[in-house]
Scaffold this active site. Structure first.
Site, PDB file in Angstrom:
ATOM      1  N   LYS A 108     -13.380 -19.433   1.962  1.00 25.85           N
ATOM      2  CA  LYS A 108     -12.152 -18.796   1.171  1.00 25.85           C
ATOM      3  C   LYS A 108     -12.615 -17.432   0.729  1.00 25.85           C
ATOM      4  CE  LYS A 108      -7.856 -18.476  -0.129  1.00 25.85           C
ATOM      5  NZ  LYS A 108      -7.747 -17.098   0.363  1.00 25.85           N
TER       6      LYS A 108
ATOM      7  N   LYS B  23     -17.199 -19.536  -7.648  1.00 22.90           N
ATOM      8  CA  LYS B  23     -15.550 -19.337  -8.262  1.00 22.90           C
ATOM      9  C   LYS B  23     -14.553 -20.534  -7.965  1.00 22.90           C
ATOM     10  CE  LYS B  23     -14.835 -15.395  -8.058  1.00 22.90           C
ATOM     11  NZ  LYS B  23     -13.829 -14.212  -7.194  1.00 22.90           N
TER      12      LYS B  23
ATOM     13  N   LYS C 258     -16.387 -14.543   2.328  1.00 24.51           N
ATOM     14  CA  LYS C 258     -16.050 -12.406   2.153  1.00 24.51           C
ATOM     15  C   LYS C 258     -15.960 -11.996   3.459  1.00 24.51           C
ATOM     16  CE  LYS C 258     -15.004 -10.360  -1.574  1.00 24.51           C
ATOM     17  NZ  LYS C 258     -14.788 -11.713  -3.148  1.00 24.51           N
TER      18      LYS C 258
ATOM     19  N   THR D  71      -4.819 -12.490 -10.756  1.00 28.15           N
ATOM     20  CA  THR D  71      -5.924 -11.716 -10.900  1.00 28.15           C
ATOM     21  C   THR D  71      -5.759 -11.437 -12.426  1.00 28.15           C
ATOM     22  OG1 THR D  71      -6.780 -11.527  -8.694  1.00 28.15           O
ATOM     23  CG2 THR D  71      -8.389 -11.326 -10.180  1.00 28.15           C
TER      24      THR D  71
ATOM     25  N   ASN E 103      -5.153  -3.066  -8.999  1.00 27.37           N
ATOM     26  CA  ASN E 103      -4.012  -4.089  -9.350  1.00 27.37           C
ATOM     27  C   ASN E 103      -4.218  -4.610 -10.366  1.00 27.37           C
ATOM     28  OD1 ASN E 103      -2.482  -6.126  -8.351  1.00 27.37           O
ATOM     29  ND2 ASN E 103      -3.811  -7.325  -7.400  1.00 27.37           N
TER      30      ASN E 103
ATOM     31  N   SER F 191      -4.212 -17.652  -4.753  1.00 27.32           N
ATOM     32  CA  SER F 191      -4.406 -18.458  -3.486  1.00 27.32           C
ATOM     33  C   SER F 191      -4.073 -19.565  -2.929  1.00 27.32           C
ATOM     34  CB  SER F 191      -5.325 -17.315  -2.338  1.00 27.32           C
ATOM     35  OG  SER F 191      -5.471 -16.359  -2.648  1.00 27.32           O
TER      36      SER F 191
HETATM   37  N1  GLU Z   1     -10.693 -11.195  -3.569  1.00 24.21           N
HETATM   38  C1  GLU Z   1     -10.861 -12.021  -4.447  1.00 24.21           C
HETATM   39  C2  GLU Z   1     -11.683 -12.533  -5.469  1.00 24.21           C
HETATM   40  O1  GLU Z   1     -12.845 -11.480  -4.964  1.00 24.21           O
HETATM   41  C3  GLU Z   1      -9.549 -13.105  -4.049  1.00 24.21           C
HETATM   42  C4  GLU Z   1     -10.247 -14.071  -3.038  1.00 24.21           C
HETATM   43  C5  GLU Z   1      -8.596 -15.325  -2.649  1.00 24.21           C
HETATM   44  O2  GLU Z   1      -7.323 -14.988  -3.184  1.00 24.21           O
HETATM   45  O3  GLU Z   1      -9.361 -16.071  -1.695  1.00 24.21           O
HETATM   46  O4  GLU Z   1     -11.188 -13.568  -5.856  1.00 24.21           O
END
Ligand code: GLU
Length: 417
Positions: free
Chosen positions: A67, A91, A103, A187, A218, A345
């Site tokens: 994810k 995370k 990613k 976030t 954002n 998410s």
């Molecule tokens: N890009 C965000 C992060 O770095 C969200 C990733 C997601 O929602 O999967 O955590």
């Protein structure tokens, strides 16, 4: 400065001074499960063709499908995407989400593209990585310079390729396409909940607490607004063009309007300051909410803030850690403080799979519960091992991945040790 990836490994090593995990897990986490590099050709509106480099990395899937977001930025490269996917794995583990880490990105400056070009680029990227992603394998989302509209194009392209509706393949979609209430603000909301939880734990007064925020995208904007509404004095904010300062507190709504209408907060009236100066400003709370490595061994000693909330991924390079710890700067680490986005998410993915959508209040309440619980758990761990919050968060993440690995058997099990 170490490479981003070496920096990530240094954080694992710091955690492993306090816990033991199976050698199998340490080896498994030393490199990504899979790293895909693709060409992303774009036909410009004027007929020119440019071929950009795109990436998608699946780092670890012990706890569930990979994810993590997709960023569009000229500096995107293989080392960065791998490291970002590793951080996602940590995370998701800290937050107890049933996901591993992934990613993606394209090395492109989206500000140079027309809307139609951006749509074609987003769809071509999905054409190129479609075999590597899926609702049960690897689930993209927004990141730097990507947003719900881009996710909408990408989800639509995946539907065209697969000839099936599988909205759970991408999160952060527009609500109308199966997005979740509360994802856009998640976030910033999550970072605020982490700070609020710690302020209570430290028994510190909000009144008179000053905040500086680097990055007014954002997440930074939302965090600024929540801090100002709660009674913090937000004295400085910046974006890639520079920043503005007011020791009586800035008007966040009016700055958001300036940014939306004129492209940068620097167009607002008031005292200007550079991004470099913002980082070393004499404030109580510093929130880097832009890109990686803005605090390094070179400027760590000049950081005057007592608390840093890492809203960006990796804003502190690992070579700054020792100085910040020595100077008693409390760092609320990215793999906790910016986890609100991936948490909502996760909620979106759950809703997509059930085709049953939650009210905004439900999302907000569940996000709050998760952030408060994870923050308290990290802080408890820090007390227990007498370590900084980042090391505590890594300890938690590694233990979770270790336990899941042990459930299928490690070398100790197979050697009957
Ligand atoms: N890009 C965000 C992060 O770095 C969200 C990733 C997601 O929602 O999967 O955590």
């Amino acid at each position: 400065m170490p490479s981003l990836f070496d920096g990530a490994s240094a954080r694992i090593e710091a955690a492993l001074e306090h816990i033991e995990i199976s050698e199998d897990v340490a080896q498994g986490l030393a490199q990504p499960d899979a790293a895909l590099k693709v060409a992303v050709p774009l036909r410009h509106d004027d007929g020119r063709l440019t071929v950009f480099s795109g990436y998608r990395v699946r780092y670890d899937t012990t706890l569930g499908p990979a994810k993590g977001g997709i960023r569009f930025h000229p500096d995107v490269n293989a080392d960065e995407v791998s490291t970002l996917s590793f951080w996602m794995a940590m995370k998701c583990a800290v937050m107890g989400l049933p996901f591993g880490g992934g990613k993606g990105g394209v090395a492109v400056d989206p500000k140079q593209l027309s809307r139609a070009e951006l749509e074609r680029l987003s769809r071509t990227y999905i054409d190129q990585v479609a075999d590597a992603i899926g609702p049960d394998t690897d689930i993209p989302a927004p990141d730097v310079n990507t947003n719900p509209r881009v996710m909408g194009w990408m989800a639509d392209q995946y539907r065209i390729i697969t000839r099936a509706h599988a909205p759970g393949v991408i999160t952060g979609k527009p609500i109308e396409m199966g997005g979740s209430a509360g994802r856009t603000t998640a976030t910033g909301d999550g970072a605020y909940h982490t700070l609020a939880t710690m302020m209570e734990r430290w028994e510190r007064d909000i009144d008179g607490t000053t905040v500086a925020i680097q990055g007014f995208g954002n997440a930074g904007q939302r965090f600024a607004k929540l801090c100002a509404d709660a009674g913090y004095t937000v004295v400085a904010v910046s974006d890639s063009s520079g920043g503005v300062y007011n020791d009586n507190g800035l008007d966040i709504d009016s700055l958001a309007e300036t940014k939306a209408n004129h492209g940068s907060v620097t167009e607002a009236e008031g005292e200007q300051l550079s991004n470099a100066d913002l980082v070393t400003l004499d404030v109580d709370v510093l929130a880097p909410a832009a890109l990686e490595s803005v605090i390094t061994a070179d400027n760590a000693d000049q950081v005057a803030a007592g608390v840093i909330v890492e809203i960006a991924n990796g804003p502190i390079a690992s070579d700054a850690d020792a100085t910040l710890i020595d100077n008693n700067v409390a760092v609320l680490p990215d793999i906790l403080a910016n986890a609100g986005g991936v948490t909502v998410s996760y909620f979106e993915w759950v809703q997509n799979r059930q085709a049953w959508y939650w009210e905004a209040d439900t999302v907000a309440e569940r996000l709050n519960t998760r952030m408060v619980e994870a923050t308290q758990a990290v802080a408890d761990r820090a007390d227990q091992h007498d370590v900084d919050y980042r090391t505590a968060a890594y300890i938690m993440a590694l233990e979770k991945i270790d336990a899941a690995t042990a459930a299928t058997g490690t070398s100790a099990f197979f050697s009957n040790a």
